[in-house]
Write a protein that holds these residues in place. Structure first.
Motif, PDB file in Angstrom:
ATOM      1  N   ARG A 422      22.911 -10.524 103.020  1.00  0.00           N
ATOM      2  CA  ARG A 422      23.392  -9.925 104.261  1.00  0.00           C
ATOM      3  C   ARG A 422      24.778  -9.325 104.093  1.00  0.00           C
ATOM      4  N   TRP A 423      25.573  -9.946 103.250  1.00  0.00           N
ATOM      5  CA  TRP A 423      26.964  -9.506 103.085  1.00  0.00           C
ATOM      6  C   TRP A 423      27.110  -8.310 102.158  1.00  0.00           C
ATOM      7  N   TYR A 424      26.304  -8.278 101.089  1.00  0.00           N
ATOM      8  CA  TYR A 424      26.482  -7.263 100.046  1.00  0.00           C
ATOM      9  C   TYR A 424      25.131  -6.640  99.700  1.00  0.00           C
ATOM     10  N   LEU A 425      24.828  -5.548 100.344  1.00  0.00           N
ATOM     11  CA  LEU A 425      23.523  -4.923 100.177  1.00  0.00           C
ATOM     12  C   LEU A 425      23.261  -4.508  98.735  1.00  0.00           C
ATOM     13  N   GLN A 426      24.293  -4.037  98.041  1.00  0.00           N
ATOM     14  CA  GLN A 426      24.101  -3.621  96.648  1.00  0.00           C
ATOM     15  C   GLN A 426      23.698  -4.802  95.765  1.00  0.00           C
ATOM     16  N   LEU A 427      24.265  -5.960  96.033  1.00  0.00           N
ATOM     17  CA  LEU A 427      23.915  -7.143  95.256  1.00  0.00           C
ATOM     18  C   LEU A 427      22.491  -7.585  95.559  1.00  0.00           C
ATOM     19  N   LYS A 428      22.106  -7.480  96.810  1.00  0.00           N
ATOM     20  CA  LYS A 428      20.728  -7.807  97.178  1.00  0.00           C
ATOM     21  C   LYS A 428      19.751  -6.894  96.442  1.00  0.00           C
ATOM     22  N   ASP A 429      20.027  -5.607  96.463  1.00  0.00           N
ATOM     23  CA  ASP A 429      19.119  -4.656  95.819  1.00  0.00           C
ATOM     24  C   ASP A 429      19.016  -4.911  94.317  1.00  0.00           C
ATOM     25  N   GLU A 430      20.142  -5.280  93.686  1.00  0.00           N
ATOM     26  CA  GLU A 430      20.115  -5.577  92.253  1.00  0.00           C
ATOM     27  C   GLU A 430      19.306  -6.839  91.976  1.00  0.00           C
ATOM     28  N   ALA A 431      19.459  -7.854  92.831  1.00  0.00           N
ATOM     29  CA  ALA A 431      18.702  -9.091  92.652  1.00  0.00           C
ATOM     30  C   ALA A 431      17.209  -8.852  92.830  1.00  0.00           C
ATOM     31  N   ILE A 432      16.858  -7.989  93.780  1.00  0.00           N
ATOM     32  CA  ILE A 432      15.452  -7.646  94.003  1.00  0.00           C
ATOM     33  C   ILE A 432      14.857  -6.995  92.761  1.00  0.00           C
ATOM     34  N   ALA A 433      15.533  -5.958  92.273  1.00  0.00           N
ATOM     35  CA  ALA A 433      15.013  -5.224  91.120  1.00  0.00           C
ATOM     36  C   ALA A 433      14.923  -6.111  89.883  1.00  0.00           C
ATOM     37  N   ALA A 434      15.955  -6.919  89.656  1.00  0.00           N
ATOM     38  CA  ALA A 434      15.970  -7.782  88.469  1.00  0.00           C
ATOM     39  C   ALA A 434      14.887  -8.857  88.544  1.00  0.00           C
ATOM     40  N   THR A 435      14.651  -9.407  89.745  1.00  0.00           N
ATOM     41  CA  THR A 435      13.629 -10.443  89.892  1.00  0.00           C
ATOM     42  C   THR A 435      12.245  -9.887  89.588  1.00  0.00           C
ATOM     43  N   GLY A 436      11.998  -8.653  89.996  1.00  0.00           N
ATOM     44  CA  GLY A 436      10.728  -8.026  89.667  1.00  0.00           C
ATOM     45  C   GLY A 436      10.525  -7.920  88.165  1.00  0.00           C
ATOM     46  N   GLU A 437      11.595  -7.580  87.442  1.00  0.00           N
ATOM     47  CA  GLU A 437      11.489  -7.472  85.986  1.00  0.00           C
ATOM     48  C   GLU A 437      11.326  -8.839  85.334  1.00  0.00           C
ATOM     49  N   LEU A 438      12.003  -9.839  85.877  1.00  0.00           N
ATOM     50  CA  LEU A 438      11.838 -11.193  85.345  1.00  0.00           C
ATOM     51  C   LEU A 438      10.395 -11.641  85.438  1.00  0.00           C
ATOM     52  N   MET A 439       9.785 -11.433  86.600  1.00  0.00           N
ATOM     53  CA  MET A 439       8.434 -11.926  86.825  1.00  0.00           C
ATOM     54  C   MET A 439       7.379 -11.132  86.064  1.00  0.00           C
ATOM     55  N   SER A 440       7.693  -9.900  85.727  1.00  0.00           N
ATOM     56  CA  SER A 440       6.728  -9.091  84.965  1.00  0.00           C
ATOM     57  C   SER A 440       6.966  -9.169  83.463  1.00  0.00           C
ATOM     58  N   GLY A 441       7.984  -9.939  83.058  1.00  0.00           N
ATOM     59  CA  GLY A 441       8.262 -10.106  81.637  1.00  0.00           C
ATOM     60  C   GLY A 441       9.202  -9.092  81.056  1.00  0.00           C
ATOM     61  N   GLY A 442       9.736  -8.205  81.868  1.00  0.00           N
ATOM     62  CA  GLY A 442      10.645  -7.172  81.377  1.00  0.00           C
ATOM     63  C   GLY A 442      12.043  -7.668  81.089  1.00  0.00           C
ATOM     64  N   LEU A 443      12.400  -8.829  81.648  1.00  0.00           N
ATOM     65  CA  LEU A 443      13.704  -9.438  81.398  1.00  0.00           C
ATOM     66  C   LEU A 443      13.518 -10.917  81.079  1.00  0.00           C
ATOM     67  N   LYS A 444      14.224 -11.391  80.079  1.00  0.00           N
ATOM     68  CA  LYS A 444      14.262 -12.824  79.813  1.00  0.00           C
ATOM     69  C   LYS A 444      15.241 -13.462  80.798  1.00  0.00           C
ATOM     70  N   PRO A 445      15.102 -14.756  81.055  1.00  0.00           N
ATOM     71  CA  PRO A 445      15.968 -15.397  82.055  1.00  0.00           C
ATOM     72  C   PRO A 445      17.459 -15.154  81.875  1.00  0.00           C
ATOM     73  N   GLU A 446      17.975 -15.252  80.641  1.00  0.00           N
ATOM     74  CA  GLU A 446      19.403 -15.059  80.437  1.00  0.00           C
ATOM     75  C   GLU A 446      19.826 -13.631  80.762  1.00  0.00           C
ATOM     76  N   ALA A 447      19.021 -12.658  80.358  1.00  0.00           N
ATOM     77  CA  ALA A 447      19.345 -11.259  80.649  1.00  0.00           C
ATOM     78  C   ALA A 447      19.227 -10.979  82.141  1.00  0.00           C
TER      79      ALA A 447
END
Length: 470
Positions: A422-447
């Protein structure tokens, strides 16, 4: 989420065409004196029956987010109740799924409406609105006599979290109306019929996923692949269970390394395993409605969502489906927060713009909404839990609402939440995009965690963005 609420409920990524507009609002957020209600309209005499001085000859413009809860509750419950005390007020009712696209230009033009349900896929940026002085200070609402009993203040009729969650920079300006309860949703009938037991530990959860997968009857798990915020909810909740509530407080406060703690790494690794082994085929390309409907068709057993789910899916849910919800399981016996801890926070968020033509009427509308009758009728109509204390008493609640309410009661004080989205829309959008990549295997947890931390650091070091603290 939605056509879904909230989310907050459930908020989705804004369309690319809207980003410049949202950015413009944030960019123009320079320190300025907050407009007062009196600058918009001269109030009539106040009284216990009319605490804000609502003028009966002044129209009231209301905009409702037409998402998972629809708009009928506003037309058939809230507005008729308001009219019982103010029959001369003309209510101009409007509804849209595109709050930002439709209403943000009116804020820029200085003529916003009087009441807005700022929720859903394209909710306006609360942080930018607050920073720009666009939110009416609702302190007077909290201290006004309640609709039901003039001897009781409004603040004493609602859950305390509403005030904390709706305060920006020391000013209460956002009213959450629904008590969102988040967890893993399933069909109680399906679990009974198959002898599947609700898991209380992560090992039990993994074993259940394996059992369901091997049964060949349905996929074990899914989430709204197009809107990965549905998945970062259980991921963040699990991290808070493992490491304590401060895990989320530090994330909200942009503390150094907050996203890269061991608790976050452990949780991200655990959920990445679910993504690699147990997701319904095609999850990454599906939205919330498609995945939720797949569950109603018995194609998948479990998915993460909030307490708006049952109402949102009422048109496709079999009569005997019997929604149930369980909290994120314990990761180990060493979790800092006990079993049953869950995320709960006020949602379906209403605001009165500071520059509205009729802010007195806007606050009175919210006061009517917070009556026990209005909140109870709302809860029964849309199958959810209101923030008004006791509103559900004596009401006929649906299976999913009963299940979620029972889980919340069992959690007691062991509830967690986060506010960075709610406070930082840009951070929310980055977390959304990164979580999608994590779950699809495009990012390892540390990255994955490194990517979100980098964005958090950018925001922390950007002096043009107002910072908020818990």
């Amino acid at each position: 989420m939605p056509n879904t609420p909230h989310i907050t409920r459930r908020e989705l990524l804004r369309g690319a065409a809207l980003v410049p507009v949202a950015g413009a609002l944030a960019a123009c957020a320079t320190p300025a004196a907050k407009p007062s209600a009196s600058s918009s309209a001269a109030p009539v005499a106040t009284s216990a029956a009319n605490p804000f001085g609502v003028a009966d000859n002044k129209p009231l413009e209301v905009w409702i987010f037409d998402g998972g809860f629809g708009q009928d509750y506003a037309k058939n419950i809230h507005q008729p109740l308001f009219k019982t005390k103010h029959p001369g007020v003309e209510i101009k009712h409007n509804a849209t799924k595109e709050i930002t696209k439709v209403l943000q230009p009116r804020f820029a033009g200085g003529n916003p409406p009087d009441v807005i349900d700022n929720s859903g896929a394209n909710a306006m940026d609360f942080g930018a609105l607050a920073q720009d002085g666009q939110l009416q200070d609702l302190a007077a609402l909290l201290d006004a006599p309640s609709w039901d009993d003039p001897a009781v203040k409004v603040r004493d009729t609602i859950e305390p979290a509403v005030i904390e969650y709706g305060t920006y920079g020391g000013t209460f300006g956002v009213l959450g109306y629904v008590n969102y309860i988040f967890g893993i949703w399933y069909s109680q009938k399906v679990f009974r019929d198959n002898g599947w037991t609700v898991p209380k530990t992560w090992d039990e959860f993994l074993k259940l996923c394996e059992t369901i997968k091997k049964s060949g009857k349905m996929a074990p798990f899914t989430y709204a692949g197009k809107f990965p915020q549905y998945l970062y909810d259980p991921l963040l909740t699990m991290a808070a269970k493992i490491g304590g509530a401060d895990v989320l407080v530090n994330i909200d406060n942009l503390e150094d390394g907050a996203w890269k703690t061991e608790a976050m790494k452990t949780s991200a690794t655990a959920w990445a395993e679910i993504g690699a082994k147990y997701l319904m085929e095609g999850t990454a390309g599906l939205d919330h409605v498609q995945t939720q409907t797949a569950q109603n068709k018995y194609k998948v057993a479990m998915l993460p969502s909030g307490s708006w789910l049952e109402n949102e899916q009422k048109s496709t849910t079999p009569a005997d489906f019997e929604y149930g919800m369980f909290p994120v399981p314990d990761f180990t016996g060493s979790d800092k927060l006990p079993y049953g801890t869950l995320r709960s926070q006020p949602g379906e968020t209403f605001i009165v713009p500071a520059k509205a033509a009729n802010p007195q009427g806007g606050m009175e509308y919210l006061r009517a909404m917070l009556s026990k009758k209005a909140a109870g009728d709302f809860s029964e109509m849309v199958r959810t839990v209101s923030v008004v204390k006791g509103a559900g008493e004596g009401r006929t609640l649906s299976p999913g609402t009963q299940s979620a309410t029972k889980a919340l009661t069992a959690a007691g004080t062991n509830t967690v939440y986060f506010r960075f989205d709610r406070w930082y829309l840009q951070l929310k959008d980055e977390a959304i995009a990164a979580t999608g990549e994590l779950m699809s295997g495009g990012l390892k947890p540390e990255a994955y965690l490194e990517r979100i931390q980098k964005k958090a650091d950018e925001i922390k070091n950007d002096s043009s963005i107002k910072k908020y603290k818990r």
